[in-house]
Design a protein around this motif. Structure first.
Motif, PDB file in Angstrom:
ATOM      1  N   SER A 134       0.814  -1.190   0.000  1.00  0.00           N
ATOM      2  CA  SER A 134       0.000   0.000   0.000  1.00  0.00           C
ATOM      3  C   SER A 134       0.863   1.262   0.000  1.00  0.00           C
ATOM      4  N   LEU A 135       2.094   1.091   0.540  1.00  0.00           N
ATOM      5  CA  LEU A 135       2.970   2.250   0.620  1.00  0.00           C
ATOM      6  C   LEU A 135       4.280   1.898  -0.079  1.00  0.00           C
ATOM      7  N   ASP A 187       8.265   3.320  -0.976  1.00  0.00           N
ATOM      8  CA  ASP A 187       9.377   4.288  -0.990  1.00  0.00           C
ATOM      9  C   ASP A 187      10.286   3.856  -2.118  1.00  0.00           C
ATOM     10  N   THR A 230       7.846   8.863  -2.126  1.00  0.00           N
ATOM     11  CA  THR A 230       7.040   7.951  -1.310  1.00  0.00           C
ATOM     12  C   THR A 230       5.632   8.057  -1.836  1.00  0.00           C
ATOM     13  N   HIS A 231       5.044   6.918  -2.149  1.00  0.00           N
ATOM     14  CA  HIS A 231       3.665   6.951  -2.631  1.00  0.00           C
ATOM     15  C   HIS A 231       2.783   6.193  -1.661  1.00  0.00           C
ATOM     16  N   LYS A 232       1.672   6.845  -1.299  1.00  0.00           N
ATOM     17  CA  LYS A 232       0.751   6.222  -0.343  1.00  0.00           C
ATOM     18  C   LYS A 232      -0.538   5.866  -1.060  1.00  0.00           C
ATOM     19  N   GLY A 233      -0.914   4.613  -0.956  1.00  0.00           N
ATOM     20  CA  GLY A 233      -2.156   4.175  -1.610  1.00  0.00           C
ATOM     21  C   GLY A 233      -1.840   3.059  -2.583  1.00  0.00           C
ATOM     22  N   ASN A 239      -0.804  -0.201   7.211  1.00  0.00           N
ATOM     23  CA  ASN A 239      -0.671   1.204   7.539  1.00  0.00           C
ATOM     24  C   ASN A 239      -2.019   1.732   8.012  1.00  0.00           C
ATOM     25  N   ARG A 271      -2.973   4.824   8.255  1.00  0.00           N
ATOM     26  CA  ARG A 271      -3.288   6.177   7.770  1.00  0.00           C
ATOM     27  C   ARG A 271      -3.686   6.155   6.289  1.00  0.00           C
ATOM     28  N   ILE A 272      -3.534   4.982   5.683  1.00  0.00           N
ATOM     29  CA  ILE A 272      -3.829   4.874   4.252  1.00  0.00           C
ATOM     30  C   ILE A 272      -5.096   4.048   4.087  1.00  0.00           C
ATOM     31  N   GLU A 286      -3.745  13.269   8.052  1.00  0.00           N
ATOM     32  CA  GLU A 286      -2.985  12.389   7.161  1.00  0.00           C
ATOM     33  C   GLU A 286      -3.915  11.462   6.383  1.00  0.00           C
ATOM     34  N   ASN A 307      -4.472  11.399   2.347  1.00  0.00           N
ATOM     35  CA  ASN A 307      -4.286  10.183   1.541  1.00  0.00           C
ATOM     36  C   ASN A 307      -5.562   9.819   0.787  1.00  0.00           C
TER      37      ASN A 307
END
Ligand code: GCB
Length: 883
Positions: A102-103, A105, A115-118, A147, A149-150, A385, A389
């Motif tokens: 999901s995340l 780096d 860094t991509h979140k999602g 995670n 927060r995502i 956050e 996201n």
């Protein structure tokens, strides 16, 4: 002829067609993967060991089909690659990741680039200034699928980790159409005004110049028809400063456009190209699809496409397939869309997250309308956050899939408050509701700003809370996930719910965003019951829902849950780790009920399907007399004739796309033939079923082979798919036959038989999930001889962990917390199991089997149960004649 050829050759050498445009190459090979839960690059780089060579797409959670403890942690991927100086001259180099869950780096040569979140949308990284041309490059990607927060924070599907979609290496000229605008195509095509006579087309985009000099370019925007002929064009010059960008919008018109629709998915394409004004060198070019259509939705009249009413009928689609998890190839994605189309749907809900671009492209081509959504599922987190996201997930989805004409609605929440009641104290609930509302309003606003042309939607679970707190007031369309007749109540409660909803909110367009029932082909029933996971209950459920949806014009559309049986590592039920509400099995074999949908939705082909694929091997109980078993046919013909083994049965009118026959069966192969007339022509389908006979009165059946197994406490036949042994539905003892004496069916909750909790140490989970409690005896009247009797138990009440760690039976028995049962078992009056406790022996919710060989002399085999603590119970019993 020769002369012309020579002339062309000369011209082409004098004016070479120079293409400095973009080159897009797959970057899926030569990766290495390490399941290393350490996010420090230097440490990981030092590890020589533990790397395994993989090919993308890849996930590390293929074990999600067999365990609920699949890995939610960090992993690393690495790849070495080379670029040479000549290749890089005047070029920009990008990496595009289509999906990393999901995340992610991304490090190049030791430096963190992004860094991509999602986990469900693409992202691009500009690596131009970071690649080495004098030495190999080392690309390392740190990936994490855990995670808080995502989105999603929760959900009934597996969060498979990995670089599970394609990766691309893109080399572009210094002047190109933007590649870093949320990884979109950089081009946005709108139809601000459209009718049968004329389409006004707006093409927007951003051009970039990464050169140190100003660029003067020719921007050419063309609309091409399916033959590649230019049908509209705009040409202009643009100047872009050094290291600058230029936003453009071109307006074009199409007279008498061919419209896009499910029946005729005509696709134009919009080609955008950039040439250097001076040397005519092609700098960049890209094409995006264009489907000319318009649509609207109304709470009374439903959905309209190109001015015509169209009921949106389809299914939801998750993206996994056993054993590759979600690391599917483009071909597999396309195959799924083709299967949906074959089934006759015009609408698909891509639940619960944005899916591969190959899916959307297939929908454009096949003519399937799409609801796509971001993965805010069951729960949202407080704080900026999570909001950021979620917002970027929405923006990415919209921008990346903007040009797909198939997409008609964007969604951003599914059952957003369902978890709150379990997780949040009552007094804090209002705060959480406020927060959910604020996020929804923000996302709605973002959605409309990003795309004013699409509809917005979200899905609620069948609870009034969404109306009470006002969440159902925000989007253009209200989606309801309704499971009356599965998780709760009865089928008719569905009617009451939707009618009431429409009465209270007559101006709200309403979609049934989910409806479905589970099924396991090992479970079959002549008396199906709610939540028994028999194939028959799923059929009854869907046969009720489709007409109920169809006959209500105010229901804009519906998407069945789910097109496939899908991976949900934490789910228990009959097939642990799999949600089995599919119309197809996870391997994409259709269940019989697939053909009900097909018969219901398609009128353009004859559909005639004898619904026996899910129950081909049957065991029937008979003392030799003819046995009749139910057989159903799904069809869109008016009437159908069925024959068996060459004997005509009857012609039956088809109602609600099915008809049923009681079919006389013989032992062995039975050949069924269904026939009818479609548009004046005869159509026919042939299917076999295979029958084994089991005597009802065993005593009278003589001394032949005998193996009789009973699914105690259940209304279902259970067939062990590895041995083909069929465990018959339970019955009360009658003299000369067999059955239970005393006790009652175990129900974990009222109205449902058995439990949904997983039972360990067995493949045959549903066989152990039902039982008879308080049972006094199980008796078989049978011929004398030597028998093996097997008893199956799983204590579904005990707390498994505590029990397994107790040191002795006595200690456990005295423990007030011990909720397991203890009982004595004897066979034909001879003590067998004394102070027997399945929970003490193996733990709660674990299968334990006891076998005894016994000589029967008195004409019956009777197993007696006597409670010591708690209640007696039995989950399965089998007798086998040895001599
Ligand atoms: C729902 C959820 C979906 C589940 C489904 C089910 O309402 O939206 O994610 O998988 O129910 O099968 O329970």
């Amino acid at each position: 002829m020769k002369k012309i050829f020579l002339l062309i050759l000369c011209l082409s050498t004098m004016y070479p067609v120079v293409n400095a445009g973009r080159v897009v190459q797959s970057f899926n090979d030569g990766w290495y993967y390490a399941a290393c839960d350490d996010n420090r690059l230097q440490e990981v780089q030092r590890h020589e060991e533990g790397w395994q060579q993989v090919h993308l797409p890849h996930t590390w959670n293929a074990d999600a089909y067999s365990t609920r403890n699949c890995r939610r942690a960090s992993s690393w991927y690495k790849k070495e690659f080379r670029t040479d100086a000549a290749q890089m001259r005047d070029k920009q180099l990008y990496l595009k990741f289509d999906g990393v869950n999901s995340l992610a780096d991304v490090y190049l040569n030791g430096e963190l680039l992004t860094t991509h979140k999602g986990g469900y949308s693409a992202f691009t990284v500009d690596i131009t200034d970071k690649v080495r041309t004098d030495a190999p490059n080392l690309l390392m990607v740190h990936v994490n699928n855990q995670n808080d927060r995502i989105p999603p924070l929760s959900g009934d599907f597996t969060i498979f980790g990995g670089i599970y979609r394609n990766v691309w290496l893109i080399s572009a000229a210094k002047q190109h159409i933007s590649l870093t605008d949320y990884a979109s195509t950089g081009i946005y095509v709108d139809l601000p005004s459209v009718s049968e006579d004329r389409a006004e087309i707006s093409v927007r985009g951003t051009l970039v110049n990464r050169d140190v000099r100003r660029a003067v370019l020719k921007l050419d925007v063309e609309v091409l028809d399916t033959d590649g002929k230019t049908v509209a064009q705009s040409l202009r010059s643009v100047r872009i400063d050094a290291d600058g960008a230029f936003a453009f919008e071109e307006r074009l018109q199409l007279e008498k456009p061919q419209l896009w629709s499910p029946d005729s998915p005509y696709l134009y394409s919009v080609k955008v190209s950039l040439k250097d004004v001076r040397d005519k060198v092609l700098k960049d070019e890209t094409r995006v699809p264009l489907g000319v259509r318009w649509f609207s939705v109304d709470a009374q009249e439903g959905f309209k496409l190109n001015g015509e009413p169209l009921k949106l009928m389809g299914a939801c689609r998750h993206q996994d397939q056993m054993p590759m998890g979600i690391a599917l190839s483009d071909e597999m994605h396309r195959r799924d869309m083709q299967l949906l189309k074959d089934m006759g749907v015009n609408f698909v809900r891509l639940a619960h997250y944005p899916q591969d671009d190959a899916v959307l492209r297939a929908c454009d081509e096949l003519g399937m309308l799409v609801w796509e959504e971001i993965p805010i599922v069951d729960l949202i987190a407080l704080g900026d956050e999570f909001r950021a996201n979620a917002t970027s997930a929405l923006r990415e989805m919209i921008r990346q899939h903007y040009n797909h004409p198939s997409v008609i609605m964007w969604g951003y929440m599914n059952e957003a408050v369902i978890q709150l009641q379990y997780r949040v104290k009552k007094q804090r609930l209002n705060g959480f509701y406020e927060n959910t509302l604020a996020l929804a309003r923000h996302l709605e606003e973002t959605l409309k700003r990003e795309d004013p042309y699409r509809l917005s939607t979200m899905a609620y679970h069948g609870n009034q809370i969404y109306n009470k707190i006002g969440l159902s007031n925000i989007t253009d369309i209200s989606g309801w996930n309704l499971y009356q007749g599965w998780y709760e109540n009865d089928f008719k409660s569905f009617d009451r719910f939707v009618d009431e909803e429409h009465r209270k909110y007559p101006h709200r367009p309403l979609i049934i965003s989910e409806f479905g029932a589970g099924s396991d082909p090992r479970l079959q029933s002549l008396e199906p019951q709610i939540f028994d996971f028999s194939m028959q209950w799923q059929q009854l459920y869907l046969e009720y829902y489709l007409p109920a949806i169809m006959k209500r014009p105010f229901i804009v559309g519906a998407t069945e849950w789910n097109f496939i049986d899908f991976s949900s590592a934490n789910r228990q039920e009959a097939t642990p780790h799999i949600n089995n509400k599919g119309l197809m099995y996870n391997n994409r074999r259709p269940k019989d009920v697939f053909y009900y949908f097909q018969a219901f939705l398609r009128k353009d082909i004859p559909v005639l399907h004898i619904a026996v694929d899910d129950w081909k091997h049957r065991t029937v109980v008979s003392d030799g007399e003819a046995v009749e078993h139910p057989v159903k046919v799904y069809s869109n013909l008016d009437k159908v004739e069925l024959s068996v083994n060459g004997k005509k049965l009857s012609v039956q009118g088809i109602e609600n796309c099915h008809a049923g026959w009681w079919v006389p069966l013989v032992v062995g192969r039975n050949t069924l033939v269904a026939s009818g007339i479609y548009q004046g022509k005869k159509v026919e389908q042939v299917s076999d079923i295979f029958v084994k006979m089991q005597p009802r009165h065993i005593a009278a059946a003589g001394s032949g082979q005998l193996e009789l197994a009973v699914n105690v406490g259940s209304n279902c036949f259970f067939t062990d798919d590895k041995s083909d042994l069929c465990w018959l539905p339970d019955q009360a003892y009658t003299p000369g036959s067999w059955g239970y004496i005393g006790g009652e069916i175990f129900r974990r909750s009222p109205g449902r038989i058995g439990t949904t909790a997983e039972v360990k140490d067995t493949r045959n989970v549903p066989l152990l999930q039902t039982k008879r409690k308080g049972i006094k005896a199980y008796r078989f009247d049978l011929p004398d001889g030597d028998y093996e009797v097997e008893l199956l138990f799983a204590d579904l009440n005990a707390r498994s962990e505590r029990v397994t760690y107790d040191l002795g039976a006595a200690a456990t028995l005295d423990n007030a917390d011990f909720r397991g049962s203890v009982f004595n078992v004897s066979v034909n009056g001879r003590p067998w199991l004394s102070h027997f406790s399945p929970a003490i022996e193996v733990g709660g919710n674990r299968c334990i089997s006891k076998k005894l060989r016994i000589a029967v002399t008195g004409g019956n085999l009777t197993v007696d149960f006597e409670a010591v603590k708690g209640m007696t119970f039995l989950n399965g019993i089998k007798i086998f004649r040895i001599h």
